[in-house]
Design a protein around this motif. Structure first.
Motif, PDB file in Angstrom:
ATOM      1  N   ILE A 182      21.398  34.478  39.504  1.00 28.24           N
ATOM      2  CA  ILE A 182      22.124  35.543  39.775  1.00 28.24           C
ATOM      3  C   ILE A 182      23.539  35.347  39.182  1.00 28.24           C
ATOM      4  O   ILE A 182      24.137  34.261  39.591  1.00 28.24           O
ATOM      5  CB  ILE A 182      22.165  36.185  41.013  1.00 28.24           C
ATOM      6  N   ASN A 183      24.217  36.376  38.781  1.00 30.60           N
ATOM      7  CA  ASN A 183      25.654  36.232  38.494  1.00 30.60           C
ATOM      8  C   ASN A 183      26.825  36.140  39.546  1.00 30.60           C
ATOM      9  O   ASN A 183      26.751  36.923  40.450  1.00 30.60           O
ATOM     10  CB  ASN A 183      26.112  37.439  37.327  1.00 30.60           C
ATOM     11  N   VAL A 184      27.095  34.941  39.737  1.00 29.42           N
ATOM     12  CA  VAL A 184      28.088  34.735  40.942  1.00 29.42           C
ATOM     13  C   VAL A 184      29.262  35.598  41.121  1.00 29.42           C
ATOM     14  O   VAL A 184      29.968  35.919  42.026  1.00 29.42           O
ATOM     15  CB  VAL A 184      28.392  33.264  41.197  1.00 29.42           C
ATOM     16  N   ASN A 185      29.745  36.102  39.920  1.00 32.10           N
ATOM     17  CA  ASN A 185      30.885  37.024  39.796  1.00 32.10           C
ATOM     18  C   ASN A 185      30.689  38.507  39.765  1.00 32.10           C
ATOM     19  O   ASN A 185      31.763  39.324  39.365  1.00 32.10           O
ATOM     20  CB  ASN A 185      31.934  36.382  38.853  1.00 32.10           C
ATOM     21  N   MET A 186      29.308  39.011  40.055  1.00 35.02           N
ATOM     22  CA  MET A 186      29.287  40.326  39.778  1.00 35.02           C
ATOM     23  C   MET A 186      30.215  41.094  41.060  1.00 35.02           C
ATOM     24  O   MET A 186      30.573  40.733  42.167  1.00 35.02           O
ATOM     25  CB  MET A 186      27.808  40.623  40.152  1.00 35.02           C
ATOM     26  N   GLN A 187      30.726  42.244  40.521  1.00 33.56           N
ATOM     27  CA  GLN A 187      31.618  42.976  41.399  1.00 33.56           C
ATOM     28  C   GLN A 187      30.903  44.328  42.183  1.00 33.56           C
ATOM     29  O   GLN A 187      30.059  44.730  41.267  1.00 33.56           O
ATOM     30  CB  GLN A 187      32.822  43.172  40.941  1.00 33.56           C
ATOM     31  N   ASP A 188      31.456  44.675  43.205  1.00 39.62           N
ATOM     32  CA  ASP A 188      30.828  45.957  43.950  1.00 39.62           C
ATOM     33  C   ASP A 188      31.610  47.061  43.397  1.00 39.62           C
ATOM     34  O   ASP A 188      32.463  47.103  42.470  1.00 39.62           O
ATOM     35  CB  ASP A 188      30.743  45.933  45.426  1.00 39.62           C
ATOM     36  N   ALA A 189      31.262  48.176  44.051  1.00 43.50           N
ATOM     37  CA  ALA A 189      31.962  49.386  43.671  1.00 43.50           C
ATOM     38  C   ALA A 189      33.526  49.395  44.002  1.00 43.50           C
ATOM     39  O   ALA A 189      34.328  49.990  43.450  1.00 43.50           O
ATOM     40  CB  ALA A 189      31.600  50.532  44.462  1.00 43.50           C
ATOM     41  N   GLY A 191      34.981  46.135  43.459  1.00 39.00           N
ATOM     42  CA  GLY A 191      35.664  45.321  42.821  1.00 39.00           C
ATOM     43  C   GLY A 191      35.479  43.952  43.330  1.00 39.00           C
ATOM     44  O   GLY A 191      36.209  42.963  42.873  1.00 39.00           O
ATOM     45  N   GLN A 192      34.963  44.143  44.728  1.00 36.84           N
ATOM     46  CA  GLN A 192      34.790  42.807  45.291  1.00 36.84           C
ATOM     47  C   GLN A 192      33.697  41.722  44.721  1.00 36.84           C
ATOM     48  O   GLN A 192      32.519  42.367  44.820  1.00 36.84           O
ATOM     49  CB  GLN A 192      34.752  43.055  47.137  1.00 36.84           C
ATOM     50  N   THR A 193      33.705  40.470  44.658  1.00 33.67           N
ATOM     51  CA  THR A 193      32.780  39.534  44.546  1.00 33.67           C
ATOM     52  C   THR A 193      32.168  39.023  45.735  1.00 33.67           C
ATOM     53  O   THR A 193      32.764  39.424  46.842  1.00 33.67           O
ATOM     54  CB  THR A 193      33.227  38.459  43.575  1.00 33.67           C
ATOM     55  N   ALA A 194      31.059  38.469  45.699  1.00 35.29           N
ATOM     56  CA  ALA A 194      30.575  37.838  47.026  1.00 35.29           C
ATOM     57  C   ALA A 194      31.486  36.956  47.690  1.00 35.29           C
ATOM     58  O   ALA A 194      31.458  36.567  48.747  1.00 35.29           O
ATOM     59  CB  ALA A 194      29.218  36.862  46.501  1.00 35.29           C
ATOM     60  N   LEU A 195      32.456  36.205  46.802  1.00 32.52           N
ATOM     61  CA  LEU A 195      33.554  35.299  47.185  1.00 32.52           C
ATOM     62  C   LEU A 195      34.284  35.983  48.209  1.00 32.52           C
ATOM     63  O   LEU A 195      34.594  35.535  49.250  1.00 32.52           O
ATOM     64  CB  LEU A 195      34.282  34.684  46.180  1.00 32.52           C
TER      65      LEU A 195
END
Length: 243
Positions: A182-189, A191-195
Motif C-alpha cells: 500500500i502507498n504509505v504516503n497516500m493522502q485523505d480528503a 491532505g493528511q497521510t497515515a503519518l
C-alpha cells in the motif's frame, strides 16, 4: 462546601493524577463514543492551555470544528476544574483505572483517534462488514486475506486502510498493509497521510513503522501542516526532531 474544598487534592497531586488519567485514556478510546472523546479532548485542552485561544476552523474541516467547539464551549472553566472533570470521567468509565496505569510508561496526548470524529453508523452484521470494519476491529486475519485491489480502497473521507490502522494504533495491521505494498504516503480528503494520523494520536510504534517504510514527514495537509506539527506529546515530538 468547606468540607469538599478541604478534601480536594492539592494542585500537584491533582495534576499528577490528571496526567496518569490522560495516559490511561489510550487504552479506552477504541470503545468510546464520539461525544465522550470530545469531552476528554476539550477538558485536556482547557487543563493544559486554558480557555480556547485559536480561530474557528474552516467550514470543511469537520473534525477540527467539532474539536474547537467542544473546547470553546467550556468558556472560562478553571484548569483545575477541567482536570477534576477529566479524572472523574475516567473513573466513571473504568473505576479501577489507577491500578492499571504504568506511571512511567505510555504516551499521552490531548487528541486521540481523530477519525473517530465522523458520523457513527449502526452496528454492522458480521456478513456485512468490509475491510474498514476489519481494520477498526484489529482483525489481522481478514486483512491478510485482502487482494491488491482491496487494500487501495478509500472511505467517504478519502481515508485508506492504512489511515485507519495508524489512527487506531494497530501496528500489525499497518505492517501487513505495507507488506502488501500500500502507498504509505497516500493522502485523505484533507491532505493528511497515515503519518499525520499516527503523529496526532501519539502512536510511537506506528510512526516508526511508517517512517521505516518510506513515509515522508515533509508532506503538508490542506492546512499546510506537516505530521510533526500535529504532535502534542513531547515524546513523539522528540522522535520527529531526531529525523
Amino acid at each position: 462546601m468547606d468540607d469538599l474544598e478541604v478534601s480536594s487534592p492539592a494542585v500537584g497531586e491533582l495534576e499528577a493524577t490528571f496526567n496518569k488519567a490522560a495516559t490511561h485514556l489510550q487504552a479506552l478510546t477504541a470503545n468510546l463514543a464520539q461525544d465522550k472523546l470530545l469531552f476528554f479532548y476539550a477538558r485536556y485542552k482547557q487543563a493544559c492551555e486554558g480557555s480556547c485561544n485559536t480561530p474557528k476552523p474552516g467550514f470543511f474541516d469537520f473534525k477540527g470544528k467539532l474539536k474547537w467547539e467542544a473546547w470553546k464551549n467550556l468558556g472560562d472553566m478553571k484548569k483545575d476544574d477541567a482536570m477534576r472533570e477529566y479524572v472523574s470521567a475516567i473513573a466513571d468509565i473504568d473505576p479501577d483505572w489507577e491500578l492499571k496505569v504504568d506511571v512511567d510508561g505510555g504516551s499521552k496526548t490531548s487528541w486521540m483517534r481523530v477519525s473517530s470524529f465522523q458520523p457513527e453508523k449502526d452496528d454492522v452484521r458480521e456478513e456485512d462488514k468490509n475491510s474498514f470494519d476489519w481494520v477498526k476491529e484489529n482483525n489481522i486475519h481478514k486483512i491478510q486475506s485482502l487482494d491488491s485491489n482491496s487494500i487501495v480502497e478509500r472511505d467517504e473521507n478519502g481515508m485508506t486502510l492504512l489511515h485507519w490502522a495508524a489512527d487506531r494504533g494497530h501496528t500489525e495491521i499497518a505492517m501487513c498493509l505495507l507488506e502488501k505494498k500500500i502507498n504509505v504516503n497516500m493522502q485523505d480528503a484533507e491532505g493528511q497521510t497515515a503519518l499525520h494520523y499516527a503523529a496526532s494520536c501519539g502512536h510511537l510504534n506506528i510512526i516508526r513503522v511508517l517512517l521505516d517504510h518510506g513515509a515522508d514527514p515533509t508532506i503538508q495537509d490542506s492546512d499546510g501542516l506537516r505530521a510533526e506539527e500535529c504532535v502534542e506529546d513531547e515524546t513523539v515530538r522528540s522522535l520527529f526532531k531526531a529525523l
